[in-house]
Scaffold this active site. Structure first.
Site, PDB file in Angstrom:
ATOM      1  N   SER A 421       0.828  -1.203   0.000  1.00 15.63           N
ATOM      2  CA  SER A 421       0.000   0.000   0.000  1.00 15.63           C
ATOM      3  C   SER A 421       0.866   1.259   0.000  1.00 15.63           C
ATOM      4  O   SER A 421       1.614   1.485  -0.941  1.00 15.63           O
ATOM      5  CB  SER A 421      -0.959  -0.039   1.192  1.00 15.63           C
ATOM      6  OG  SER A 421      -1.934   0.981   1.079  1.00 15.63           O
ATOM      7  N   ASP A 581      -3.298   6.540  -3.296  1.00 16.28           N
ATOM      8  CA  ASP A 581      -2.008   6.017  -2.844  1.00 16.28           C
ATOM      9  C   ASP A 581      -1.521   4.950  -3.827  1.00 16.28           C
ATOM     10  O   ASP A 581      -2.210   4.622  -4.800  1.00 16.28           O
ATOM     11  CB  ASP A 581      -2.115   5.498  -1.409  1.00 16.28           C
ATOM     12  CG  ASP A 581      -2.995   4.276  -1.262  1.00 16.28           C
ATOM     13  OD1 ASP A 581      -3.841   4.035  -2.146  1.00 16.28           O
ATOM     14  OD2 ASP A 581      -2.838   3.542  -0.259  1.00 16.28           O
ATOM     15  N   ASP A 583      -1.361   1.758  -4.219  1.00 17.31           N
ATOM     16  CA  ASP A 583      -2.188   0.620  -4.643  1.00 17.31           C
ATOM     17  C   ASP A 583      -3.635   1.050  -4.887  1.00 17.31           C
ATOM     18  O   ASP A 583      -4.513   0.202  -5.084  1.00 17.31           O
ATOM     19  CB  ASP A 583      -2.118  -0.534  -3.647  1.00 17.31           C
ATOM     20  CG  ASP A 583      -2.768  -0.222  -2.308  1.00 17.31           C
ATOM     21  OD1 ASP A 583      -2.722   0.949  -1.892  1.00 17.31           O
ATOM     22  OD2 ASP A 583      -3.321  -1.139  -1.675  1.00 17.31           O
ATOM     23  N   ARG A 586      -6.719   4.134  -1.310  1.00 14.91           N
ATOM     24  CA  ARG A 586      -6.992   5.328  -0.515  1.00 14.91           C
ATOM     25  C   ARG A 586      -7.115   6.550  -1.437  1.00 14.91           C
ATOM     26  O   ARG A 586      -6.529   6.581  -2.513  1.00 14.91           O
ATOM     27  CB  ARG A 586      -5.883   5.569   0.510  1.00 14.91           C
ATOM     28  CG  ARG A 586      -5.942   4.641   1.711  1.00 14.91           C
ATOM     29  CD  ARG A 586      -4.744   4.878   2.632  1.00 14.91           C
ATOM     30  NE  ARG A 586      -4.910   4.219   3.910  1.00 14.91           N
ATOM     31  CZ  ARG A 586      -4.621   2.957   4.150  1.00 14.91           C
ATOM     32  NH1 ARG A 586      -4.153   2.211   3.152  1.00 14.91           N
ATOM     33  NH2 ARG A 586      -4.792   2.431   5.341  1.00 14.91           N
ATOM     34  N   GLU A 686     -13.003   5.174   7.113  1.00  8.64           N
ATOM     35  CA  GLU A 686     -12.154   5.348   8.273  1.00  8.64           C
ATOM     36  C   GLU A 686     -11.288   6.579   8.049  1.00  8.64           C
ATOM     37  O   GLU A 686     -11.026   6.965   6.900  1.00  8.64           O
ATOM     38  CB  GLU A 686     -11.299   4.115   8.547  1.00  8.64           C
ATOM     39  CG  GLU A 686     -10.325   3.740   7.470  1.00  8.64           C
ATOM     40  CD  GLU A 686      -9.468   2.534   7.855  1.00  8.64           C
ATOM     41  OE1 GLU A 686      -9.670   2.008   8.961  1.00  8.64           O
ATOM     42  OE2 GLU A 686      -8.610   2.142   7.063  1.00  8.64           O
TER      43      GLU A 686
END
Length: 938
Positions: A421, A581, A583, A586, A686
């Protein structure tokens, strides 16, 4: 000598009270006499062991040695467990109390039928219909089978399975037909604790079972047995072959319940009757021919079966354990390589043979990091060597959300993406999803970890053998990139609500994948939403595993990571910056600061601010499209350390919200559960810039979908003359201000980290108040002791309980920080939740607990909530804080005045920042503990 010493030992007052309580409650003559005899003989140690601790109720229900005392299996503890279970069922289904039913069965052990009948009678007394297998013992699997077929809300089987003969148990299933898991086990345990006193006139009253006119009790044995065998016969693929075979089978139920049902199953599959082991075919609770009634023990337990097989020249031995939920198989060793002349297969060997590998498939992808493709191909080859079909994204890197999406669309059993990630460039990772399309959670993670430990030696001829990937004729490997990409974009386009507005907008968007995999997929998503192409950040648009332009490839870091994007946006006079990001799971968003209130000229939204906007947007667009749908079945989710703004919106708009533990593994699995129950899940987020905008297709955070949906939201708000910042203010005016201060501090020493949290659980307020004069009354108020018996925690294993919590521990939490009082705490490490306004009474938290992580939440009297937790992957102590207030609670000259609302917000933010600083200094003590601070982000 020891018995004399025991007699002389003086019992505690508490033990004497427990003896008195037992004799008051217990109506079983045998166990009453046991306790009375021990009391008369002054065997206080024995009594203490039996009475001082309750038998633990967990995911396995109850299981222990039979005997008198609260710690053992007996009529009283069974009654107590049943009373608590009944109350939990009634509470859960309070709107359906008239239609409740349960199914109850038992094995052949001592007391099993009595325990089952006591249980059934209590349910019947509460007007709950009971399907009681009263005429015969039944296999444990009959209970989950019956739950589904009879539409029961729960099921119980009284059994200790393959345990020693002196044990018994109480195994519980829920309405889905599966054994209970956390947090249901702890909820039932709490209900049991609230219902310990036997119900007068109902406990031990079995008359209701004899009333022939009663419609509350029925025995479903004939119906269920016939239906079970009928369903089972559908798995018979070669009946003619079975009928003609000359093979001889020996079967043993090992003194258990299996014989009659195994005979019916053999007949249904057209086999000739098997050869029975005469010494073991009838139920016998003393298991006279074996030391342990567990076929897993091998030749010791199968000795009688081996003798019978040798005598009859049989080919195979079949065995089930006493409650017939386990199966063992032995094959005659014609090569004479074993002492017994029989090869007894292990559980793994049997699992491999029984597994229908021809229908198994997995999906595997990888990001652009060093070694990612190699790791993915090594993984894929091993699956293919095991005859498992692999959908391998081999031609290109893919976003992480493509894996959970593919699992659902390709009906795979699991998925793997090789990615780290947004971690530093030298890291990599191996992320696993299960067949529901969500990340794995406990206990699956530990089961896989155990399997890894059992398979550490590389498989000869398979590990590092990539030839199978090159075999063009192989049907075990395929690349689904075109099919999945097209389907993903098609599904995503269903969430586009203003295509004409998007096509006409004059807004300019800059997008960066931060050297990751997102570029081509972001381009396709933008096109699907009818936008003009975005402006690319040339230095970052192509995958580069070295991330040369950034220190950290994490858009959450803010201006440091977005520096190149800001330069590109300024050069092109763009309005918004979009980023994913590496991968692409996000998403970050920045808006041009036309008011020049920031140094960079750009307002970079926090994860909570973005979650607020995207949550509002998903509700706004969904509700406009579905104005008639009842919102009682609509849900949004957020992690417990994220802003609770969705809860405030839901309270006013009428939809439901659920908070979970940190991480999309919890959000994804909870969403899957809700969707399976025909609920509408619109959104989850989140604070670490993770957003799930399309839960019906991707049960994980998804940067690509969030990016393009966020762009459409920007376009719509622009069309009504509103900035993102202004929309946040509108949301705050309607639903309340939710202001956050989240950051972390670095702690490189584990012993210091543990010391900090130990101090918070054993807090001496006076330690930090030495310069203040405190009255005796104030001292007492600052030292409320929260006692909790760690011995009954269901969220850790019995071994861990014994190791970590050999005796009860008292916890003393802070009652004040800075100028504010703490009104409650939740400690998910030790499993305590306390409201200090309720006499400090503690309870088991509803969220899952784990002693392997540190996490404490403090609730303050100024509507502020601060959680302190350790990072699972980095040497950090993180804090997450939120203060929530409505502007009408404060006097303003004009509620619509931007000046007044901005003043209110700034004052509230200042209040939060002061409290966070006090928490850092008083609770974490950075200077004293040598912690490395980082500036807070707001």
């Amino acid at each position: 000598m020891s018995s004399e010493k025991e007699r002389k030992k003086c019992p505690s007052d508490e033990l004497l009270k427990l003896v008195e309580l037992w004799l008051k409650w217990d109506q079983c003559e045998i166990t009453r006499q046991e306790i009375e005899q021990l009391q008369n003989e002054s065997k206080w140690d024995n009594l203490d062991a039996r009475l001082s601790h309750r038998i633990q109720f967990g995911t396995a229900g109850l299981r222990a040695k039979m005997g008198s005392g609260f710690a053992l299996m007996n009529e009283l503890t069974v009654i107590q467990a049943t009373q608590g279970f009944i109350r939990h069922i009634q509470s859960t289904y309070k709107d359906k109390n008239d239609s409740l039913s349960v199914v109850i069965g038992f094995d052949a052990r001592h007391q099993s039928q009595k325990f089952a009948r006591l249980t059934a009678a209590l349910f019947a007394h509460e007007n709950i219909h009971v399907y009681l297998f009263d005429s015969t013992t039944v296999p444990t699997p009959f209970i989950p089978f019956s739950i589904q077929k009879l539409k029961c809300k729960a099921g119980i089987v009284v059994t200790a399975s393959h345990n020693p003969k002196d044990d018994n148990g109480y195994k519980v299933y829920w309405e889905n037909g599966a054994q209970i898991i956390s947090p249901l086990d702890s909820q039932i345990a709490h209900s049991i604790q609230e219902n310990l006193e036997p119900w007068k006139g109902k406990a031990w009253n079995l008359d209701i079972l004899q009333e022939k006119s009663s419609n509350l009790i029925s025995d479903p044995i004939e119906q269920i047995c016939d239906l079970y065998i009928k369903n089972l016969s559908n798995l018979c693929y070669f009946p003619e072959l079975n009928a003609k075979t000359e093979l001889k089978f020996v079967y043993t139920p090992v003194h258990g319940v299996g014989q009659q049902f195994a005979e019916k199953a053999f007949s249904a599959f057209k086999f000739q009757p098997f050869i029975s082991v005469d010494e073991q075919k009838n139920p016998d609770p003393d298991f006279p021919t074996v030391k342990y009634p567990n076929p897993e023990e091998g030749k010791e337990t199968l000795e009688c079966a081996i003798k019978t097989a040798n005598k009859n020249n049989a080919d195979f031995i079949l065995a089930t354990d006493p409650d017939a939920d386990r199966f063992a198989l032995a094959e005659r060793d014609t090569q004479a390589t074993t002492q017994t002349g029989w090869r007894i297969l292990s559980g793994n060997q049997l699992g491999t043979l029984l597994d229908k590998n021809d229908s198994l498939s997995v999906v595997i992808g990888f990001d652009a990091r060093h070694q990612s493709q190699k790791f993915a191909r090594l993984t894929a080859a091993l699956f293919a060597h095991e005859n498992i079909h692999v959908y391998l994204f081999d031609s290109t890197t893919v976003p992480t959300p493509f894996i959970p999406f593919s699992i659902q669309k390709l009906k795979c059993k699991a998925g793997i993406v090789v990615t780290a990630s947004h971690n530093p460039k030298d890291d990599n990772g191996y992320k696993v999803y299960w067949e529901n399309g969500a990340q794995i959670i406990s206990p699956l993670d530990s089961q896989i970890a155990h399997s890894i430990q059992e398979n550490l030696e590389p498989w000869k001829g398979k590990a590092w053998n990539l030839d199978i990937l090159q075999e063009k004729s192989s049907n075990l490997i395929s690349d689904p990139i075109e099919q999945i990409c097209d389907l993903y974009i098609k599904n995503l386009s269903n969430l586009c609500y203003f295509p004409e507005l998007n096509a006409k907008t004059e807004l300019k968007f800059v997008y960066t994948p931060v050297h990751g995999v997102g570029q081509q997929f972001a381009e396709k998503a933008f096109s699907a939403f009818k936008f003009q192409p975005f402006i690319s950040v040339d230095e970052q648009k192509n995958p580069d595993p070295d991330f040369p332009t950034v220190k950290y490839p994490n858009p959450e870091e803010g201006k440091e990571t977005l520096e190149c994007a800001i330069k590109t946006a300024n050069k092109n006079n763009a309005d918004f910056i979009l980023a994913t990001d590496p991968d692409a799971d996000r998403f970050a968003l920045a808006e041009r600061d036309t008011q020049a209130t920031t140094q960079t000229g750009w307002r970079i939204l926090s994860g909570n601010q973005l979650g607020t906007l995207l949550g509002w947007w998903r509700w706004f667009t969904w509700r406009n499209k579905n104005p008639q749908v009842n919102v009682k079945d609509v849900y949004m989710l957020y992690s417990t350390v994220s802003s609770h703004i969705l809860k405030s919106i839901g309270q006013i708009e009428g939809f439901n919200t659920i908070d979970t533990l940190t991480g999309f593994k919890w959000l994804g699995n909870k969403s899957h559960e809700l969707i399976n129950n025909n609920k509408h899940v619109l959104f989850a987020f989140e604070e670490a810039i993770g957003f799930m905008c399309d839960p019906n297709n991707v049960l994980d955070k998804d940067g690509i979908s969030a990016m393009v949906i966020g762009a459409e939201m920007c376009t719509y708000l622009k069309s009504i003359g509103r900035t993102l910042y202004e929309q946040l203010n509108q949301i705050s005016l309607l639903y309340g201000y939710h202001i956050n201060n989240n950051s972390y501090i670095i702690c490189n020493k584990t012993n210091i980290l543990l010391k900090i949290f130990h101090r918070l659980r054993h807090y001496d307020q006076r330690e930090d108040q030495q310069q203040q004069e405190i009255s005796k009354t104030d001292k007492n108020q600052s030292e409320i002791v929260v006692q909790y018996s760690n011995k009954i925690k269901s969220h850790v294993t019995p071994d861990e309980n014994e190791r970590l919590y050999s005796k009860d521990e008292e916890f003393v939490y802070p009652r004040r920080c800075g100028q504010y009082n703490i009104i409650g705490i939740r400690d998910l490490t030790v499993g305590i939740e306390v409201d200090f306004r309720d006499q400090g009474k503690d309870k088991q938290p509803t969220l899952p607990c784990s002693s392997s992580t540190q996490m404490i939440t403090f609730y303050f009297d100024n509507d502020c909530e601060i959680t302190i937790r350790t990072s699972g992957t980095e040497p950090k102590i993180k804090w997450y804080s939120e203060i929530s207030k409505k502007i009408q609670n404060k006097q303003t000259s004009d509620i619509n005045s931007m000046i007044d609302t901005e003043l209110f917000r700034n004052e509230t933010k200042h209040e939060l920042d002061q409290l966070v600083e006090a928490v850092i200094q008083e609770f974490l003590q950075p200077e004293k503990n040598g912690l490395i601070q980082r500036e807070t982000s707001t």
